[in-house]
Design a protein around this motif. Structure first.
Motif, mmCIF file in Angstrom:
data_model
loop_
_atom_site.group_PDB
_atom_site.id
_atom_site.type_symbol
_atom_site.label_atom_id
_atom_site.label_comp_id
_atom_site.label_asym_id
_atom_site.label_seq_id
_atom_site.Cartn_x
_atom_site.Cartn_y
_atom_site.Cartn_z
ATOM 1 N N PHE A 28 37.684 -4.166 44.688
ATOM 2 C CA PHE A 28 37.291 -3.048 43.821
ATOM 3 C C PHE A 28 36.581 -3.561 42.563
ATOM 4 O O PHE A 28 35.612 -2.955 42.089
ATOM 5 N N VAL A 29 37.045 -4.698 42.040
ATOM 6 C CA VAL A 29 36.387 -5.306 40.875
ATOM 7 C C VAL A 29 34.985 -5.792 41.268
ATOM 8 O O VAL A 29 34.014 -5.591 40.534
ATOM 9 N N ALA A 30 34.889 -6.438 42.441
ATOM 10 C CA ALA A 30 33.601 -6.967 42.902
ATOM 11 C C ALA A 30 32.580 -5.855 43.078
ATOM 12 O O ALA A 30 31.410 -6.004 42.704
ATOM 13 N N VAL A 31 33.001 -4.731 43.657
ATOM 14 C CA VAL A 31 32.093 -3.600 43.856
ATOM 15 C C VAL A 31 31.663 -3.016 42.518
ATOM 16 O O VAL A 31 30.481 -2.719 42.291
ATOM 17 N N THR A 83 37.454 -12.054 52.314
ATOM 18 C CA THR A 83 38.123 -13.152 53.022
ATOM 19 C C THR A 83 39.640 -13.056 52.858
ATOM 20 O O THR A 83 40.407 -13.262 53.808
ATOM 21 N N GLN A 84 40.086 -12.731 51.654
ATOM 22 C CA GLN A 84 41.515 -12.547 51.412
ATOM 23 C C GLN A 84 42.065 -11.376 52.230
ATOM 24 O O GLN A 84 43.121 -11.479 52.858
ATOM 25 N N ASN A 116 46.361 -8.877 51.565
ATOM 26 C CA ASN A 116 45.715 -7.582 51.591
ATOM 27 C C ASN A 116 45.607 -6.981 50.197
ATOM 28 O O ASN A 116 44.526 -6.539 49.778
ATOM 29 N N ARG A 117 46.718 -6.964 49.474
ATOM 30 C CA ARG A 117 46.726 -6.369 48.142
ATOM 31 C C ARG A 117 45.832 -7.150 47.168
ATOM 32 O O ARG A 117 45.086 -6.562 46.379
ATOM 33 N N TYR A 118 45.926 -8.469 47.245
ATOM 34 C CA TYR A 118 45.118 -9.314 46.365
ATOM 35 C C TYR A 118 43.636 -9.106 46.662
ATOM 36 O O TYR A 118 42.807 -8.943 45.744
ATOM 37 N N GLY A 119 43.276 -9.074 47.949
ATOM 38 C CA GLY A 119 41.878 -8.892 48.335
ATOM 39 C C GLY A 119 41.339 -7.539 47.929
ATOM 40 O O GLY A 119 40.210 -7.428 47.429
ATOM 41 N N LEU A 120 42.130 -6.492 48.115
ATOM 42 C CA LEU A 120 41.687 -5.149 47.724
ATOM 43 C C LEU A 120 41.476 -5.049 46.218
ATOM 44 O O LEU A 120 40.497 -4.453 45.754
#
Length: 370
Positions: free
Chosen positions: A38-41, A54-55, A30-34
């Motif tokens: 935020f970087v992806a957005v 997915t993460q 969860n933490r890794y995906g979030l």
């Protein structure tokens, strides 16, 4: 290596991963995906967004810390699903939308508290379920939409996909009944009894309306924007196809006339060109009014080029070519059936089969090499 730590073998990584407690794994995902999300957005990186979501989904709803984060994650899944749909990966898209719904379900009143987000996730999930032939999932999703939608307009997409499913699964009479019931709710009543007199009356009324308008005037009409009328036109077009499938084509000229009348009143829709092509072909081939029919066939092609949507070009090309092969040189005009076939294949329309069949038959009778 290069200042970074790596596992010497995948099995070592798997062993270390398996030593973590499940709740720890969920939280790390969860933490890794979030963090990635935020970087992806921020960077508008679609590939990174898909990886991030997915993460997050591997962490699942149990890793979400509060309601605010659940909504953030549901929105990220919505964005990821749309990206996957754009890439025609409907299985991945469906998974993203279903995960998004699962995060919203952490709140019992999610339809009331996050209505727009819920409606969009359910509608898109239903569309993907339909594309993936997951009919049980589609039924559950559309039932939820029909139960929770706040207004009739919000049910449009669910009704549309249900009609298409009924047609494709062979239950055409049920599709016809649903269309007629919905059209009635939209104040679009069609004659219950279709006779030659009724058909002639509708054709004459349409002819009188069009007689006062030049092609240039018709081309200058604005685009239809009324959601209810757009949906009514879509349903009328579906009804045309459904009635044709079950051999009840007597009402089809009335349907084309009604689409034209709606176009003259509320503006041109993406389906208007095909309605004009059907009307023109009916005048030429059934009414023996070739000059008048050919005029509306040519107008349909001009309108098709003017409208921004290419989704229904195949239908316009298909119906217009029925008349063109009688007036234009046959060996050149039958190529339009091939163009219709290609356009139908791009949009996923089953009329691609009819276009291919007409092309091959006309090639045979015109002496064109097969």
């Amino acid at each position: 290596r290069n200042g970074k730590f790596y596992f010497m073998h995948d099995k070592l990584q798997e062993a270390a991963y398996s030593k973590m407690k499940p709740e720890e794994r969920f939280l790390h995902h969860n933490r890794y995906g979030l963090a990635l999300g935020f970087v992806a957005v921020r960077e508008r990186d679609d590939r990174l967004l898909l990886t991030a979501v997915t993460q997050i989904n591997q962490g699942g709803p149990q890793a979400v810390i509060d309601d605010e984060q659940a909504v953030v994650v549901a929105n990220l899944n919505l964005d990821a699903g749309k990206k996957a749909m754009y890439m025609s990966d409907f299985f991945a898209a469906h998974s993203f939308f279903e995960h998004g719904i699962s995060y919203l379900r952490l709140r019992r009143e999610y339809w009331n508290e996050h209505y727009d987000l819920s409606l969009e996730l359910f509608n898109l999930a239903a569309k993907c379920a339909f594309m993936n032939a997951e009919h049980d999932s589609l039924k559950m999703l559309t039932d939820q939409i029909m139960h929770n939608a706040k207004c009739f307009e919000d049910k449009f997409q669910a009704i549309s996909v249900t009609v298409t499913l009924l047609n494709w699964s062979g239950n055409v009479p049920a599709a016809v009944e649903l269309i007629r019931t919905t059209l009635s709710s939209l104040d679009e009543e069609l004659p219950s009894a279709v006779t030659p007199t009724v058909v002639k009356k509708h054709l004459d009324n349409t002819k009188k309306q069009l007689a006062l308008l030049s092609d240039d005037t018709l081309l200058s009409y604005l685009t239809m924007v009324n959601p209810s009328k757009l949906f009514a036109v879509e349903l009328l077009v579906e009804l045309y196809g459904s009635l044709t499938l079950i051999g009840e084509g007597a009402a089809t000229p009335i349907i084309s006339c009604r689409v034209i009348q709606l176009s003259l009143t509320y503006g041109m829709s993406p389906h208007s060109p095909s309605a004009f092509a059907q009307y023109g072909s009916y005048l030429a081939l059934i009414g023996d009014e070739f000059e008048e029919g050919y005029r509306y066939v040519k107008f349909a092609l001009s309108l098709m080029k003017k409208l921004p949507s290419r989704a229904h070009d195949g239908s316009t090309l298909f119906w217009s070519t029925h008349t063109r092969i009688y007036i234009e040189p046959m060996q050149s005009s039958i190529e339009c059936y091939l163009d219709a076939y290609k356009a139908h294949m791009k949009s996923g329309n089953t009329y691609a089969v009819a276009s291919s069949s007409m092309y091959n038959n006309c090639c045979l009778w015109s002496g064109k090499e097969l």
